[in-house]
Design a protein around this motif. Structure first.
Motif, PDB file in Angstrom:
ATOM      1  N   PRO A   1      -6.688   0.967  10.680  1.00 50.51           N
ATOM      2  CA  PRO A   1      -7.361  -0.035   9.829  1.00 50.51           C
ATOM      3  C   PRO A   1      -6.661  -0.243   8.495  1.00 50.51           C
ATOM      4  CG  PRO A   1      -8.943   1.492  10.790  1.00 50.51           C
ATOM      5  CD  PRO A   1      -7.597   2.028  11.115  1.00 50.51           C
ATOM      6  N   ALA A   2      -6.059   0.827   7.932  1.00 52.46           N
ATOM      7  CA  ALA A   2      -5.363   0.685   6.646  1.00 52.46           C
ATOM      8  C   ALA A   2      -4.160  -0.248   6.774  1.00 52.46           C
ATOM      9  CB  ALA A   2      -4.919   2.061   6.147  1.00 52.46           C
TER      10      ALA A   2
ATOM     11  N   MET B   1      -2.016  -3.932  -2.132  1.00 54.63           N
ATOM     12  CA  MET B   1      -1.740  -3.351  -3.440  1.00 54.63           C
ATOM     13  C   MET B   1      -2.026  -4.380  -4.538  1.00 54.63           C
ATOM     14  SD  MET B   1       1.606  -0.924  -2.879  1.00 54.63           S
ATOM     15  CE  MET B   1       2.636  -2.122  -2.032  1.00 54.63           C
ATOM     16  N   SER B   2      -2.225  -3.894  -5.763  1.00 54.82           N
ATOM     17  CA  SER B   2      -2.644  -4.740  -6.865  1.00 54.82           C
ATOM     18  C   SER B   2      -1.450  -5.296  -7.622  1.00 54.82           C
ATOM     19  CB  SER B   2      -3.537  -3.924  -7.818  1.00 54.82           C
ATOM     20  OG  SER B   2      -2.803  -2.840  -8.345  1.00 54.82           O
ATOM     21  N   HIS B   3      -1.770  -6.161  -8.641  1.00 58.09           N
ATOM     22  CA  HIS B   3      -0.705  -6.730  -9.472  1.00 58.09           C
ATOM     23  C   HIS B   3       0.049  -5.636 -10.215  1.00 58.09           C
ATOM     24  CE1 HIS B   3      -2.616 -10.389  -8.424  1.00 58.09           C
ATOM     25  NE2 HIS B   3      -3.605 -10.313  -9.294  1.00 58.09           N
ATOM     26  N   SER B   4      -0.683  -4.641 -10.725  1.00 55.93           N
ATOM     27  CA  SER B   4      -0.047  -3.588 -11.513  1.00 55.93           C
ATOM     28  C   SER B   4       0.954  -2.788 -10.677  1.00 55.93           C
ATOM     29  CB  SER B   4      -1.108  -2.653 -12.098  1.00 55.93           C
ATOM     30  OG  SER B   4      -1.873  -2.073 -11.063  1.00 55.93           O
ATOM     31  N   THR B   5       0.664  -2.641  -9.367  1.00 57.58           N
ATOM     32  CA  THR B   5       1.574  -1.894  -8.501  1.00 57.58           C
ATOM     33  C   THR B   5       2.930  -2.572  -8.416  1.00 57.58           C
ATOM     34  OG1 THR B   5      -0.313  -1.143  -7.192  1.00 57.58           O
ATOM     35  CG2 THR B   5       1.857  -0.921  -6.204  1.00 57.58           C
ATOM     36  N   TYR B   6       2.929  -3.876  -8.192  1.00 55.41           N
ATOM     37  CA  TYR B   6       4.194  -4.596  -8.072  1.00 55.41           C
ATOM     38  C   TYR B   6       4.883  -4.745  -9.424  1.00 55.41           C
ATOM     39  CZ  TYR B   6       2.682  -5.573  -3.335  1.00 55.41           C
ATOM     40  OH  TYR B   6       2.282  -5.428  -2.030  1.00 55.41           O
ATOM     41  N   ASN B   7       4.093  -4.847 -10.513  1.00 53.97           N
ATOM     42  CA  ASN B   7       4.708  -4.861 -11.843  1.00 53.97           C
ATOM     43  C   ASN B   7       5.406  -3.536 -12.140  1.00 53.97           C
ATOM     44  OD1 ASN B   7       3.936  -7.479 -12.538  1.00 53.97           O
ATOM     45  ND2 ASN B   7       1.938  -6.813 -13.275  1.00 53.97           N
ATOM     46  N   LYS B   8       4.783  -2.440 -11.719  1.00 53.88           N
ATOM     47  CA  LYS B   8       5.404  -1.123 -11.919  1.00 53.88           C
ATOM     48  C   LYS B   8       6.653  -0.982 -11.058  1.00 53.88           C
ATOM     49  CE  LYS B   8       4.379   3.831 -11.823  1.00 53.88           C
ATOM     50  NZ  LYS B   8       5.608   4.160 -11.096  1.00 53.88           N
ATOM     51  N   LEU B   9       6.594  -1.512  -9.818  1.00 49.75           N
ATOM     52  CA  LEU B   9       7.774  -1.463  -8.947  1.00 49.75           C
ATOM     53  C   LEU B   9       8.929  -2.242  -9.568  1.00 49.75           C
ATOM     54  CD1 LEU B   9       8.534  -0.332  -6.141  1.00 49.75           C
ATOM     55  CD2 LEU B   9       7.902  -2.542  -5.176  1.00 49.75           C
ATOM     56  N   TRP B  10       8.618  -3.381 -10.166  1.00 52.51           N
ATOM     57  CA  TRP B  10       9.647  -4.183 -10.850  1.00 52.51           C
ATOM     58  C   TRP B  10      10.201  -3.431 -12.059  1.00 52.51           C
ATOM     59  CZ3 TRP B  10       8.474  -9.025 -14.283  1.00 52.51           C
ATOM     60  CH2 TRP B  10       9.693  -9.618 -14.673  1.00 52.51           C
ATOM     61  N   ARG B  11       9.304  -2.787 -12.813  1.00 46.54           N
ATOM     62  CA  ARG B  11       9.733  -2.051 -14.003  1.00 46.54           C
ATOM     63  C   ARG B  11      10.653  -0.878 -13.621  1.00 46.54           C
ATOM     64  NH1 ARG B  11       5.058  -0.830 -15.506  1.00 46.54           N
ATOM     65  NH2 ARG B  11       4.574  -2.862 -16.414  1.00 46.54           N
TER      66      ARG B  11
ATOM     67  N   VAL C   1      -3.596  -3.827   4.867  1.00 51.25           N
ATOM     68  CA  VAL C   1      -2.423  -4.096   4.034  1.00 51.25           C
ATOM     69  C   VAL C   1      -1.737  -5.392   4.461  1.00 51.25           C
ATOM     70  CG1 VAL C   1      -0.087  -3.299   3.519  1.00 51.25           C
ATOM     71  CG2 VAL C   1      -1.986  -1.703   3.388  1.00 51.25           C
ATOM     72  N   SER C   2      -1.561  -5.586   5.763  1.00 43.26           N
ATOM     73  CA  SER C   2      -0.913  -6.812   6.243  1.00 43.26           C
ATOM     74  C   SER C   2      -1.744  -8.050   5.906  1.00 43.26           C
ATOM     75  CB  SER C   2      -0.680  -6.726   7.745  1.00 43.26           C
ATOM     76  OG  SER C   2      -1.906  -6.569   8.430  1.00 43.26           O
TER      77      SER C   2
ATOM     78  N   ASN D   1      -3.789  -8.323   3.352  1.00 35.47           N
ATOM     79  CA  ASN D   1      -3.681  -8.514   1.905  1.00 35.47           C
ATOM     80  C   ASN D   1      -2.356  -9.173   1.532  1.00 35.47           C
ATOM     81  OD1 ASN D   1      -4.337  -8.327  -0.806  1.00 35.47           O
ATOM     82  ND2 ASN D   1      -3.490  -6.277  -1.021  1.00 35.47           N
ATOM     83  N   GLN D   2      -1.275  -8.776   2.214  1.00 37.11           N
ATOM     84  CA  GLN D   2       0.024  -9.384   1.940  1.00 37.11           C
ATOM     85  C   GLN D   2       0.035 -10.864   2.309  1.00 37.11           C
ATOM     86  OE1 GLN D   2       2.774  -6.942   4.105  1.00 37.11           O
ATOM     87  NE2 GLN D   2       2.907  -5.376   2.510  1.00 37.11           N
ATOM     88  N   ALA D   3      -0.574 -11.201   3.442  1.00 37.30           N
ATOM     89  CA  ALA D   3      -0.646 -12.615   3.840  1.00 37.30           C
ATOM     90  C   ALA D   3      -1.477 -13.408   2.834  1.00 37.30           C
ATOM     91  CB  ALA D   3      -1.246 -12.723   5.237  1.00 37.30           C
ATOM     92  N   ARG D   4      -2.540 -12.805   2.333  1.00 36.60           N
ATOM     93  CA  ARG D   4      -3.379 -13.488   1.355  1.00 36.60           C
ATOM     94  C   ARG D   4      -2.625 -13.709   0.047  1.00 36.60           C
ATOM     95  NH1 ARG D   4      -7.399 -10.731   2.439  1.00 36.60           N
ATOM     96  NH2 ARG D   4      -7.134  -9.050   0.920  1.00 36.60           N
ATOM     97  N   ARG D   5      -1.816 -12.756  -0.344  1.00 36.99           N
ATOM     98  CA  ARG D   5      -1.043 -12.911  -1.576  1.00 36.99           C
ATOM     99  C   ARG D   5       0.013 -14.008  -1.428  1.00 36.99           C
ATOM    100  NH1 ARG D   5      -1.544  -8.698  -5.345  1.00 36.99           N
ATOM    101  NH2 ARG D   5       0.442  -9.309  -6.272  1.00 36.99           N
ATOM    102  N   ARG D   6       0.576 -14.158  -0.235  1.00 35.36           N
ATOM    103  CA  ARG D   6       1.564 -15.224  -0.032  1.00 35.36           C
ATOM    104  C   ARG D   6       0.923 -16.597  -0.152  1.00 35.36           C
ATOM    105  NH1 ARG D   6       3.151 -11.719   4.347  1.00 35.36           N
ATOM    106  NH2 ARG D   6       4.947 -10.447   3.717  1.00 35.36           N
ATOM    107  N   VAL D   7      -0.320 -16.726   0.333  1.00 35.19           N
ATOM    108  CA  VAL D   7      -1.033 -17.999   0.190  1.00 35.19           C
ATOM    109  C   VAL D   7      -1.290 -18.294  -1.283  1.00 35.19           C
ATOM    110  CG1 VAL D   7      -3.197 -19.195   0.718  1.00 35.19           C
ATOM    111  CG2 VAL D   7      -2.078 -17.826   2.476  1.00 35.19           C
ATOM    112  N   ARG D   8      -1.664 -17.274  -2.032  1.00 38.14           N
ATOM    113  CA  ARG D   8      -1.919 -17.475  -3.467  1.00 38.14           C
ATOM    114  C   ARG D   8      -0.613 -17.777  -4.211  1.00 38.14           C
ATOM    115  NH1 ARG D   8      -5.481 -12.771  -5.872  1.00 38.14           N
ATOM    116  NH2 ARG D   8      -5.326 -14.156  -7.678  1.00 38.14           N
TER     117      ARG D   8
END
Length: 821
Positions: free
Chosen positions: A253-254, A1-11, A258-259, A261-268
């Protein structure tokens, strides 16, 4: 998921927090609720809604990249977790039960039972990964030196055979094989003879070719139709979403994407955090160099100007405020010099009044409380330690992040302007301390010069510091191992077998299904036995969350000792290891059998407890496990156990419990399968929280059989009747099921699965060899739990005598006086 998705979840989570804050902190205080059921419904609704916010914030904090946003979310996440724990504690006190059934609230909010599961924050382990890795390496090296490291055990412990024994073994196996072949051959001969005998009695010549063809067609069409019907049924189940399409790969595959992408975001996240820490140092040093001198001179000028104005207004220089009162910050907060003088005089008068009339005020307060209780009876919400933090976190979001334009910050890195705003305040506070010292001396010089001109006596600079009342200081515990390092103490405990590695199990491995009949049974005034799913929900609330978060352990309702009660095999020890794995806690084993022959004598016992709890505090979080907890509180020690001295810790354990404070993330967990042997009063004094773990119900057994078979490499097909197997296995614990699955699914049986699918009969034959947990044993545990403090309150509440429960707590002195009269 993108940055906007998690920003919306926070909002969205912040909007829900705003709604809850408006309900919990209204402008006009709520009136006490007299109806206990209505009050509990309100508590349960708040609990469920805060749990949903908790789930959303945990996911957001785990995946969002912006380092400054993560700090705001972290504070909100901790406050939400704390509020969940407070509401749970209040629900237990109002319903007198550890287990609650909220089916109507789940339906109203359109949730599923899975949404009530308490998530375990992933930052408990991720933020301490390096520390945990180093500790695991140290523990493994010590175990290697001791020669008891976890090494792969041989499948079979072989023994050397003589030639004669080997020949006999081969002969036995060969004769058995020949006997099986001979029996199979004779069975086929008997079948042929039976077939020929039937053909003799039947008139074969009368059967025409047409009738034979009809018979063959009948059998063939029946076979084809059954096959077609089965295929249509499977297609219908796939269409309805009740079954997975066989062609789809597992996992999909989806899900893999997703998993990844989540691991990649944790590295970032880690990369952005490193950049943020570097930016903090660089911006702070640059601000101190560029703006620091101007801040210092501006403060000096403002303070001097204030001194002059104060002298012109009052005719004398004021005393410089002390650091405890805020120093020069108090000067800048005041509007005029006269206002500051009046405030300081008012504070002095208040202190004098407090000293003289403190006792009278306390008496008036006590009388006021009594009158309030008499005037407004009912149930009120307990004061919260986290609502103010939730409110401040929501305010920060509304003022800083809600309408912030981040169109240019696509990579979600730190915001330099926000860092400058925060660091300016810190630098200003540092400089103010330095300026206060200089200006305090300068004010003293001004006073001296003015007094000399007037010919008066020099006045001392500043107020005289009020002598602090020397209260009784608590004696610090003597450190018996002050000359030893933590590593040496850690090594000693491992070598003595008191510190052990936790098994690699997670809380999600503790399988259990939701109790669907709980609400119905309580409406019928029948106390239901909790399901294993209900037990699994309590473990994060009482153990994992407080151990994982220092903020929660200090502010939330403190649980120092937890007792897990249940028959052998229900998973008590597994839960202890799961708590250690989910929080990264050390596992100390102080079970009576594990202490035999270790640290003998009274002095040895004191040294052992000192070392264990010293290491537990230094390397917190820590779990102190006491297996067979009933032995420590035996009513009468059996003769065969007198040498083991099982009651060795009975006197010292309560003292150790008192020494555990909010900053010590230490939890004592006891497990017992026979609590009836212990003295109930002594047991309940140590273990304030008692969780009764029952046998698994039908739904749990059904899920557990399927899960255990799949984990062991088996395949669940339509030939395996899981429903019947779950029904037949009533009374058996998860431990029994694990034993049966291991015995059935051997390597040889797994190889034959393609040709011979599993049948329920294979498991039933092994179950028949194990004694189940009978209903009488469970009823005995249930009756024992009814005698505990919480069980007694529940029983009185069921009889409609809630007032008798609360009566001794309110005004016990008045009750005594009435009794004397």
């Amino acid at each position: 998921m993108s940055h906007s998705t998690y920003n919306k979840l926070w909002r969205d989570a912040q909007e829900q927090v705003s709604d809850l804050l408006s309900e919990e902190l209204p402008e006009e205080p709520l009136r006490p609720e007299r109806d206990r059921v209505v009050f509990f419904q309100r508590l349960a609704s708040l609990y469920v809604r805060y749990t949903q916010i908790f789930r959303h914030l945990e996911e957001t904090y785990d995946q969002i990249l912006h380092p400054q946003k993560r700090r705001v979310i972290r504070g909100l996440l901790d406050s939400t977790m704390g509020r969940v724990l407070e509401l749970k504690n209040e629900m237990v006190e109002k319903e007198f039960s550890e287990f609650h059934y909220m089916d109507d609230i789940i339906l109203d909010l359109k949730l599923t039972p899975e949404d009530l599961e308490i998530p375990i924050p992933r930052y408990f382990l991720s933020e301490r990964s390096k520390v945990l890795h180093d500790r695991q390496q140290m523990l493994s090296s010590i175990l290697d030196l001791m020669g008891i490291a976890d090494k792969p055990k041989p499948a079979v412990e072989g023994r050397t055979l003589s030639l004669e024994d080997a020949v006999k073994m081969i002969q036995v196996s060969e004769r058995a094989r020949q006997g099986r072949l001979r029996a199979q051959f004779m069975r086929e001969i008997q079948r042929d003879e039976e077939r020929q005998r039937r053909l003799k009695h039947r008139d074969v010549s009368a059967v025409s070719a047409e009738q034979a063809a009809v018979q063959i067609q009948k059998l063939w069409r029946g076979f084809i139709q059954r096959k077609r019907t089965k295929q249509e049924r499977e297609e219908e189940m796939i269409f309805l979403g009740m079954a997975m399409e066989p062609s789809l790969p597992q996992p999909s595959p989806a899900a893999v994407l997703v998993s990844a992408n989540q691991a990649r975001r944790r590295v970032r996240q880690e990369e952005h955090e490193e950049d943020f820490q570097k930016a903090l140092v660089a911006i702070t040093s640059s601000l101190r160099e560029t703006e620091g001198p101007d801040m210092r001179e501006t403060m000096k000028e403002q303070i001097r100007q204030w001194f002059i104005e104060c002298h012109d207004a009052t005719g004398s220089f004021p005393d410089y405020p002390e650091e405890e009162d805020g120093g020069s910050a108090l000067i800048f907060a005041a509007k005029t010099p006269q206002q500051l003088v009046e405030e300081l005089k008012a504070e002095d008068e208040e202190e004098v009044n407090k000293r003289s009339g403190g006792k009278e005020q306390t008496k008036d307060k006590e009388k006021g409380k009594d009158t309030e209780e008499d005037e407004e009876p009912g149930l009120k919400m307990l004061p919260s330690a986290f609502l103010s933090e939730l409110q401040s976190g929501h305010t920060t979001f509304s003022e800083v992040w809600k309408n912030r334009d981040e169109s240019k910050n696509f990579s979600q890195r730190h915001d330099a302007e926000l860092i400058k705003e925060e660091k300016r305040k810190e630098i200003e506070a540092e400089i103010r301390l330095q300026v206060d010292e200089l200006m305090r001396q300068e004010l003293a010089n001004w006073k001296l010069s003015v007094d000399r001109e007037k010919g008066g006596k020099a006045r001392t600079a500043g107020k005289k510091k009020k002598g602090s009342k020397s209260g009784k200081k608590k004696k610090k515990e003597k450190d018996l191992t002050a000359d030893r390092t933590t590593e040496s103490l850690y090594r000693e405990l491992v070598e003595e077998g008191l510190l052990k590695p936790a098994e690699n199990v997670r809380l999600q491995d503790y399988i259990g299904d939701y109790s669907y009949l709980g609400t119905t049974l309580r409406q019928m005034d029948i106390e239901p036995m909790p399901s294993l799913s209900d037990v699994r929900q309590l473990i994060p609330l009482y153990a994992i969350l407080p151990l994982g978060s220092q903020v929660l352990h200090e502010k939330a309702p403190l649980v120092k000792a937890l007792l897990l009660v249940g028959p052998s095999g229900v998973g008590k020890k597994m839960l202890v290891h799961a708590i250690c794995q989910e929080t990264g806690a050390n596992l100390f084993d102080l079970s009576p059998l594990n202490l035999v022959g270790k640290y003998p004598g009274r002095s040895g016992l004191q040294m052992m407890l000192h070392v264990v709890f010293k290491v537990a505090r230094l390397l917190q979080p820590s779990v102190v496990w006491i297996g067979d907890a009933e032995k420590m509180f035996y009513k009468k020690v059996p003769k065969e156990e007198k040498e083991c001295d099982p009651k060795r810790l009975k006197k010292d354990l309560p003292k150790v419990l008192k020494s555990i404070r909010g900053e010590d993330r230490i939890l004592i967990i006891g497990t017992t399968c026979s609590p009836l042997d212990a003295d109930l009063k002594s047991l309940c004094k140590v273990y304030t929280k008692i969780i009764l773990i029952p046998r698994p119900d039908y739904g749990t057994r059904y899920i557990m059989w399927e899960e255990l078979i799949v984990r062991s490499g088996g395949v669940v097909t339509s030939t395996l009747d899981l429903s019947s197997l779950a029904k037949v296995s009533d009374g058996y614990t998860p431990g029994h099921m694990v034993q049966v699955v291991r015995k059935v699914l051997t390597e040889h049986r797994l190889q034959r699965l393609a040709k011979c699918p599993l049948l329920a009969v294979e498991f039933v034959s092994h179950l028949a060899k194990i004694d189940p947990i009978f209903q009488e044993q469970e009823e005995a545990l249930k009756a024992w739990y009814a005698k505990t403090p919480l069980g007694k309150k529940r029983a009185k509440a069921a009889l409609g005598r809630e007032g008798e429960v609360d009566a001794p707590q309110k005004g016990s002195k008045g009750a005594k006086k009435k009794g004397k009269k």
